[in-house]
Scaffold this motif. Sequence first.
Motif, PDB file in Angstrom:
ATOM      1  N   ASP A  46      -0.685 -11.958   3.213  1.00 23.89           N
ATOM      2  CA  ASP A  46       0.446 -13.108   2.506  1.00 23.89           C
ATOM      3  C   ASP A  46       1.028 -12.858   1.583  1.00 23.89           C
ATOM      4  OD1 ASP A  46       0.440 -15.106   0.672  1.00 23.89           O
ATOM      5  OD2 ASP A  46      -1.014 -16.173   1.803  1.00 23.89           O
ATOM      6  N   GLU A  47       1.914 -13.217   0.605  1.00 25.78           N
ATOM      7  CA  GLU A  47       2.478 -12.557  -0.152  1.00 25.78           C
ATOM      8  C   GLU A  47       1.574 -12.240  -1.466  1.00 25.78           C
ATOM      9  OE1 GLU A  47       5.031 -16.102  -0.662  1.00 25.78           O
ATOM     10  OE2 GLU A  47       5.755 -15.123   1.538  1.00 25.78           O
ATOM     11  N   PRO A  48       2.376 -11.502  -2.263  1.00 28.04           N
ATOM     12  CA  PRO A  48       1.604 -11.708  -3.804  1.00 28.04           C
ATOM     13  C   PRO A  48       2.376 -13.097  -4.583  1.00 28.04           C
ATOM     14  CG  PRO A  48       3.319 -10.010  -3.403  1.00 28.04           C
ATOM     15  CD  PRO A  48       3.545 -10.604  -2.442  1.00 28.04           C
ATOM     16  N   ILE A  49       1.201 -13.489  -5.711  1.00 29.10           N
ATOM     17  CA  ILE A  49       1.553 -15.077  -6.097  1.00 29.10           C
ATOM     18  C   ILE A  49       0.597 -14.947  -7.382  1.00 29.10           C
ATOM     19  CG2 ILE A  49      -0.261 -17.050  -5.687  1.00 29.10           C
ATOM     20  CD1 ILE A  49      -0.929 -16.246  -2.974  1.00 29.10           C
ATOM     21  N   ASP A  50       1.667 -15.650  -8.187  1.00 29.07           N
ATOM     22  CA  ASP A  50       2.063 -15.767  -9.455  1.00 29.07           C
ATOM     23  C   ASP A  50       0.220 -16.041  -9.578  1.00 29.07           C
ATOM     24  OD1 ASP A  50       4.368 -15.301  -9.822  1.00 29.07           O
ATOM     25  OD2 ASP A  50       4.969 -17.486  -9.779  1.00 29.07           O
ATOM     26  N   ALA A  51      -0.462 -17.033  -9.386  1.00 27.93           N
ATOM     27  CA  ALA A  51      -1.933 -17.388  -9.869  1.00 27.93           C
ATOM     28  C   ALA A  51      -2.546 -16.018  -9.638  1.00 27.93           C
ATOM     29  CB  ALA A  51      -1.936 -18.667  -8.911  1.00 27.93           C
ATOM     30  N   LEU A  52      -2.177 -15.297  -8.676  1.00 24.91           N
ATOM     31  CA  LEU A  52      -3.279 -14.082  -9.351  1.00 24.91           C
ATOM     32  C   LEU A  52      -3.197 -13.053  -9.085  1.00 24.91           C
ATOM     33  CD1 LEU A  52      -3.651 -14.397  -5.272  1.00 24.91           C
ATOM     34  CD2 LEU A  52      -5.247 -15.561  -7.126  1.00 24.91           C
ATOM     35  N   GLY A  53      -2.101 -13.198 -10.774  1.00 21.86           N
ATOM     36  CA  GLY A  53      -1.359 -12.215 -11.420  1.00 21.86           C
ATOM     37  C   GLY A  53      -0.991 -11.465 -10.278  1.00 21.86           C
ATOM     38  N   GLY A  54       0.102 -11.455  -9.313  1.00 21.97           N
ATOM     39  CA  GLY A  54       1.067 -11.009  -8.113  1.00 21.97           C
ATOM     40  C   GLY A  54       0.201 -10.311  -7.254  1.00 21.97           C
ATOM     41  N   ARG A  55      -0.986 -10.502  -7.772  1.00 21.72           N
ATOM     42  CA  ARG A  55      -1.753  -9.922  -6.015  1.00 21.72           C
ATOM     43  C   ARG A  55      -1.108 -10.654  -4.982  1.00 21.72           C
ATOM     44  NH1 ARG A  55      -7.403  -9.073  -9.182  1.00 21.72           N
ATOM     45  NH2 ARG A  55      -7.153 -11.344  -9.984  1.00 21.72           N
ATOM     46  N   THR A  56      -1.638 -10.282  -3.811  1.00 15.31           N
ATOM     47  CA  THR A  56      -2.271 -10.671  -2.584  1.00 15.31           C
ATOM     48  C   THR A  56      -3.368 -11.387  -2.764  1.00 15.31           C
ATOM     49  OG1 THR A  56      -2.579  -9.309  -1.211  1.00 15.31           O
ATOM     50  CG2 THR A  56      -0.359  -9.789  -1.469  1.00 15.31           C
ATOM     51  N   PRO A  57      -3.610 -12.317  -1.603  1.00  6.87           N
ATOM     52  CA  PRO A  57      -5.623 -13.384  -1.944  1.00  6.87           C
ATOM     53  C   PRO A  57      -6.292 -11.682  -1.250  1.00  6.87           C
ATOM     54  CG  PRO A  57      -3.719 -14.160  -0.674  1.00  6.87           C
ATOM     55  CD  PRO A  57      -3.091 -13.480  -0.925  1.00  6.87           C
ATOM     56  N   LEU A  58      -5.487 -10.612  -0.299  1.00  8.13           N
ATOM     57  CA  LEU A  58      -6.149  -9.643   0.378  1.00  8.13           C
ATOM     58  C   LEU A  58      -6.533  -8.870  -1.213  1.00  8.13           C
ATOM     59  CD1 LEU A  58      -4.790  -8.120   3.959  1.00  8.13           C
ATOM     60  CD2 LEU A  58      -6.795  -9.085   3.168  1.00  8.13           C
ATOM     61  N   GLU A  59      -5.432  -8.758  -2.037  1.00  5.69           N
ATOM     62  CA  GLU A  59      -6.290  -8.072  -3.336  1.00  5.69           C
ATOM     63  C   GLU A  59      -7.148  -8.873  -4.142  1.00  5.69           C
ATOM     64  OE1 GLU A  59      -2.486  -4.597  -4.051  1.00  5.69           O
ATOM     65  OE2 GLU A  59      -1.430  -7.118  -3.864  1.00  5.69           O
ATOM     66  N   ALA A  60      -6.362  -9.812  -4.235  1.00  2.00           N
ATOM     67  CA  ALA A  60      -7.662 -10.291  -5.042  1.00  2.00           C
ATOM     68  C   ALA A  60      -8.859 -11.393  -5.001  1.00  2.00           C
ATOM     69  CB  ALA A  60      -6.478 -11.758  -5.504  1.00  2.00           C
ATOM     70  N   ALA A  61      -9.287 -10.798  -3.199  1.00  2.54           N
ATOM     71  CA  ALA A  61     -10.862 -10.641  -2.446  1.00  2.54           C
ATOM     72  C   ALA A  61     -11.558 -10.135  -2.610  1.00  2.54           C
ATOM     73  CB  ALA A  61     -10.787 -11.190  -1.251  1.00  2.54           C
ATOM     74  N   SER A  62     -12.735 -10.327  -3.709  1.00  2.00           N
ATOM     75  CA  SER A  62     -13.747  -8.876  -3.627  1.00  2.00           C
ATOM     76  C   SER A  62     -14.329  -8.237  -2.243  1.00  2.00           C
ATOM     77  CB  SER A  62     -14.590  -9.789  -4.818  1.00  2.00           C
ATOM     78  OG  SER A  62     -15.908  -8.828  -4.524  1.00  2.00           O
ATOM     79  N   MET A  63     -13.995  -7.621  -1.699  1.00  2.00           N
ATOM     80  CA  MET A  63     -14.209  -7.065  -0.457  1.00  2.00           C
ATOM     81  C   MET A  63     -14.420  -5.950  -0.243  1.00  2.00           C
ATOM     82  SD  MET A  63     -11.184  -8.838   1.956  1.00  2.00           S
ATOM     83  CE  MET A  63     -12.282  -9.503   3.468  1.00  2.00           C
ATOM     84  N   PRO A  64     -15.693  -5.678  -1.034  1.00  2.00           N
ATOM     85  CA  PRO A  64     -15.603  -3.855  -1.348  1.00  2.00           C
ATOM     86  C   PRO A  64     -16.463  -3.196   0.158  1.00  2.00           C
ATOM     87  CG  PRO A  64     -18.238  -5.273  -1.557  1.00  2.00           C
ATOM     88  CD  PRO A  64     -16.715  -6.255  -2.172  1.00  2.00           C
ATOM     89  N   VAL A  65     -17.291  -3.688   1.542  1.00  2.00           N
ATOM     90  CA  VAL A  65     -17.315  -3.267   2.365  1.00  2.00           C
ATOM     91  C   VAL A  65     -15.628  -2.614   2.577  1.00  2.00           C
ATOM     92  CG1 VAL A  65     -18.249  -3.189   4.762  1.00  2.00           C
ATOM     93  CG2 VAL A  65     -19.298  -4.665   2.397  1.00  2.00           C
ATOM     94  N   LEU A  66     -15.541  -3.908   3.204  1.00  5.85           N
ATOM     95  CA  LEU A  66     -14.223  -3.380   3.572  1.00  5.85           C
ATOM     96  C   LEU A  66     -13.036  -2.689   2.683  1.00  5.85           C
ATOM     97  CD1 LEU A  66     -11.122  -4.034   5.182  1.00  5.85           C
ATOM     98  CD2 LEU A  66     -10.356  -5.685   3.925  1.00  5.85           C
ATOM     99  N   ALA A  67     -13.331  -2.668   1.440  1.00  3.86           N
ATOM    100  CA  ALA A  67     -12.474  -1.540   0.569  1.00  3.86           C
ATOM    101  C   ALA A  67     -13.405   0.180   1.331  1.00  3.86           C
ATOM    102  CB  ALA A  67     -12.793  -1.515  -0.949  1.00  3.86           C
ATOM    103  N   SER A  68     -14.008   0.588   1.138  1.00  2.00           N
ATOM    104  CA  SER A  68     -15.086   1.457   1.539  1.00  2.00           C
ATOM    105  C   SER A  68     -14.335   1.987   2.774  1.00  2.00           C
ATOM    106  CB  SER A  68     -16.729   1.571   1.226  1.00  2.00           C
ATOM    107  OG  SER A  68     -16.895   0.610   2.307  1.00  2.00           O
ATOM    108  N   LEU A  69     -14.531   0.998   4.074  1.00  2.00           N
ATOM    109  CA  LEU A  69     -13.760   1.351   5.283  1.00  2.00           C
ATOM    110  C   LEU A  69     -12.616   2.241   5.145  1.00  2.00           C
ATOM    111  CD1 LEU A  69     -15.373  -1.735   7.405  1.00  2.00           C
ATOM    112  CD2 LEU A  69     -16.115   0.756   7.646  1.00  2.00           C
ATOM    113  N   ALA A  70     -11.448   1.378   4.712  1.00  4.82           N
ATOM    114  CA  ALA A  70     -10.400   1.268   4.215  1.00  4.82           C
ATOM    115  C   ALA A  70     -10.278   3.112   3.291  1.00  4.82           C
ATOM    116  CB  ALA A  70      -9.443   0.623   3.368  1.00  4.82           C
TER     117      ALA A  70
END
Length: 381
Positions: free
Chosen positions: A13-37
């Motif tokens: 997606d794109e940076p979104i104002d409603a998410l404080g300029g973050r994308t949904p991937l950045e805003a979502a809480s994804m601890p497992v994905l973050a640790s894999l990355a």
Amino acid sequence: MKYVVCVPDGCADEPIDALGGRTPLEAASMPVLASLAARGEVGRAAVIPPGLPPGSDVGNMSIIGYDPTAYHTGRAPIEAAALGLKLRTDQVAYRCNLVTVGADGTMLDFAGGHPTSEAAAEVIAALQGELGSDEVVFHPGVQYRHILVAPGEWADAECTPPHDLSDKPAIWPTGPAASKLQTLMEASRDIVPRFGLAANQVWFWGQGFQPVMPAFRDAYGIEAGLCTAVDLVRGLGVLTDMNVVEVEGATGWFDTNYEGKRDAALATLAAGADLFLVHVEASDEAGHAGNLEEKVTALERWDDRILRGLVEGLDAMGPWRLLLLPDHPTPVRLKTHTTDSVPYLLVDAAIDGPGGIYSEPATATSIARPGHSLMGRLVLP
Ligand SMILES: [Zn+2]
């Protein structure tokens, strides 16, 4: 070695104002994905080759490791394969959506209010009875997604995907064969509304002749399976002779059976498959609906209800590698697909990679690899 491919459809997606300029991937809480990355390799993948439409057919063909510029003939013949239809070389398949078009000609809903497959099948049967013939055949599919098989000369038309027309004037087919399509679409407006659904006509698009693709085991030397609720992903599995596993409660919608898909992956791998692809449509549907909250939720469900248990199960099974990427972006602002490259993640359980963050901004400066090249990097030694 076991291999898993994870496809959160349209999640980029794109940076979104409603998410404080973050994308949904950045805003979502994804601890497992973050640790894999953090222990894998992140980068960008050009899943939609230049000149091809940014459809899930093209993007998923790239993801399973086949160059769309060589194999893609259209979307509908892939979905026809999913329904078990074998096309003759003189037949063309069209996608036949049930859609809702307003009295002023606006495409109000490319999904016709998401009818159930059962309710839609009655409409398709009526269309076949009143408008079909031996040579022009309506085949029922899933929810709003159906197939029309027609003589090959019907292929010569320019058709607009209805999801690109949301809330816009519906642009009808043009070109030499357009009048045949328009006649059927017009006639369907007398039939579809009788069934009391939100849909009020059919919409033809995505036509093509059946592609000839080598089996996955011949292309990559290993046995593969997949699960999905989407016909065209199932069709790619059929065309490449993968083991297409049906998961109860896989709906293609926000309420899909995430755990069932995770368990199907682990069970199929445990039973001997080398590779399994898990496809979830929810993030794409959220993008099409412009529903930011559901898009973020769909990503969090991936993490909590698929990735967490998947990694645990894979660890218990032995060495493994994982590839995760969407088939195209579906930005909530645009409500449709774009051709932009997408972030990918490649992880080997036993090897510490360079590490990174799995998001659009974090991979923005990476040079995009051809999407179909990633399968080779995943499975070939
Ligand atoms: Zn898609």
